[in-house]
Design a protein around this motif. Sequence first.
Motif, mmCIF file in Angstrom:
data_model
loop_
_atom_site.group_PDB
_atom_site.id
_atom_site.type_symbol
_atom_site.label_atom_id
_atom_site.label_comp_id
_atom_site.label_asym_id
_atom_site.label_seq_id
_atom_site.Cartn_x
_atom_site.Cartn_y
_atom_site.Cartn_z
ATOM 1 N N ALA A 84 -76.665 -90.130 7.622
ATOM 2 C CA ALA A 84 -76.842 -91.470 7.048
ATOM 3 C C ALA A 84 -78.310 -91.866 6.931
ATOM 4 O O ALA A 84 -78.727 -92.358 5.875
ATOM 5 N N PRO A 85 -79.136 -91.674 7.966
ATOM 6 C CA PRO A 85 -80.547 -92.048 7.804
ATOM 7 C C PRO A 85 -81.265 -91.225 6.727
ATOM 8 O O PRO A 85 -82.124 -91.749 6.009
ATOM 9 N N ILE A 86 -80.889 -89.970 6.597
ATOM 10 C CA ILE A 86 -81.507 -89.135 5.559
ATOM 11 C C ILE A 86 -81.076 -89.632 4.178
ATOM 12 O O ILE A 86 -81.892 -89.796 3.282
ATOM 13 N N ALA A 87 -79.785 -89.884 4.029
ATOM 14 C CA ALA A 87 -79.273 -90.368 2.744
ATOM 15 C C ALA A 87 -79.877 -91.724 2.403
ATOM 16 O O ALA A 87 -80.170 -92.001 1.238
ATOM 17 N N ARG A 88 -80.098 -92.563 3.389
ATOM 18 C CA ARG A 88 -80.698 -93.880 3.140
ATOM 19 C C ARG A 88 -82.079 -93.727 2.489
ATOM 20 O O ARG A 88 -82.437 -94.475 1.588
ATOM 21 N N ARG A 89 -82.836 -92.736 2.932
ATOM 22 C CA ARG A 89 -84.157 -92.493 2.345
ATOM 23 C C ARG A 89 -84.049 -92.037 0.891
ATOM 24 O O ARG A 89 -84.964 -92.232 0.102
ATOM 25 N N LEU A 90 -82.926 -91.402 0.548
ATOM 26 C CA LEU A 90 -82.742 -90.879 -0.804
ATOM 27 C C LEU A 90 -82.223 -91.925 -1.788
ATOM 28 O O LEU A 90 -82.128 -91.647 -2.983
ATOM 29 N N LEU A 91 -81.888 -93.121 -1.312
ATOM 30 C CA LEU A 91 -81.409 -94.169 -2.221
ATOM 31 C C LEU A 91 -82.430 -94.503 -3.303
ATOM 32 O O LEU A 91 -82.064 -94.942 -4.385
ATOM 33 N N SER A 92 -83.694 -94.288 -3.024
ATOM 34 C CA SER A 92 -84.726 -94.614 -4.011
ATOM 35 C C SER A 92 -85.014 -93.459 -4.973
ATOM 36 O O SER A 92 -85.902 -93.573 -5.821
ATOM 37 N N TRP A 93 -84.287 -92.355 -4.861
ATOM 38 C CA TRP A 93 -84.492 -91.213 -5.760
ATOM 39 C C TRP A 93 -84.288 -91.681 -7.197
ATOM 40 O O TRP A 93 -83.272 -92.294 -7.527
ATOM 41 N N PRO A 94 -85.245 -91.408 -8.097
ATOM 42 C CA PRO A 94 -85.163 -91.929 -9.472
ATOM 43 C C PRO A 94 -83.938 -91.466 -10.253
ATOM 44 O O PRO A 94 -83.482 -92.168 -11.147
ATOM 45 N N GLY A 95 -83.388 -90.317 -9.923
ATOM 46 C CA GLY A 95 -82.224 -89.824 -10.656
ATOM 47 C C GLY A 95 -80.903 -90.345 -10.132
ATOM 48 O O GLY A 95 -79.852 -90.135 -10.720
ATOM 49 N N GLY A 96 -80.929 -91.047 -9.010
ATOM 50 C CA GLY A 96 -79.706 -91.578 -8.410
ATOM 51 C C GLY A 96 -79.226 -90.718 -7.249
ATOM 52 O O GLY A 96 -79.677 -89.589 -7.063
ATOM 53 N N LEU A 97 -78.338 -91.268 -6.467
ATOM 54 C CA LEU A 97 -77.796 -90.601 -5.291
ATOM 55 C C LEU A 97 -76.283 -90.572 -5.375
ATOM 56 O O LEU A 97 -75.646 -91.585 -5.694
ATOM 57 N N VAL A 98 -75.700 -89.413 -5.093
ATOM 58 C CA VAL A 98 -74.251 -89.255 -5.006
ATOM 59 C C VAL A 98 -73.939 -88.868 -3.568
ATOM 60 O O VAL A 98 -74.537 -87.924 -3.036
ATOM 61 N N VAL A 99 -73.048 -89.623 -2.923
ATOM 62 C CA VAL A 99 -72.728 -89.375 -1.518
ATOM 63 C C VAL A 99 -71.271 -88.984 -1.359
ATOM 64 O O VAL A 99 -70.415 -89.370 -2.145
ATOM 65 N N CYS A 100 -71.019 -88.201 -0.306
ATOM 66 C CA CYS A 100 -69.660 -87.761 -0.007
ATOM 67 C C CYS A 100 -69.505 -87.639 1.501
ATOM 68 O O CYS A 100 -70.398 -87.142 2.187
ATOM 69 N N ASP A 101 -68.385 -88.106 2.016
ATOM 70 C CA ASP A 101 -68.078 -87.992 3.435
ATOM 71 C C ASP A 101 -66.566 -87.932 3.574
ATOM 72 O O ASP A 101 -65.846 -88.463 2.726
ATOM 73 N N VAL A 102 -66.096 -87.300 4.640
ATOM 74 C CA VAL A 102 -64.647 -87.230 4.857
ATOM 75 C C VAL A 102 -64.070 -88.609 5.135
ATOM 76 O O VAL A 102 -62.878 -88.837 4.947
ATOM 77 N N ARG A 103 -64.912 -89.530 5.574
ATOM 78 C CA ARG A 103 -64.494 -90.919 5.809
ATOM 79 C C ARG A 103 -65.014 -91.777 4.655
ATOM 80 O O ARG A 103 -66.204 -92.069 4.588
ATOM 81 N N PRO A 104 -64.154 -92.184 3.745
ATOM 82 C CA PRO A 104 -64.609 -92.968 2.589
ATOM 83 C C PRO A 104 -65.376 -94.232 2.988
ATOM 84 O O PRO A 104 -66.301 -94.636 2.294
#
Length: 61
Positions: A23-43
């Motif tokens: 989660a902390p790593i993905a949070r840093r990627l929210l600003s990626w200019p191309g967008g972020l796609v996330v996936c987890d076993v817990r929706p």
Amino acid sequence: MGPGSPEHSPAPVGFIGLGNMGAPIARRLLSWPGGLVVCDVRPEAAEPFVSEGATAAATPA
């Protein structure tokens, strides 16, 4: 043209696993200019990211 040119738009980045470490790593990627796609076993783990602009994927594929 190369990266950084107006014709070049970055591809979205995908992140699998939104637990204590992911989660902390993905949070840093929210600003990626191309967008972020996330996936987890817990929706419900993806919900905070989606509310901030990420796209949720149902499966890692």
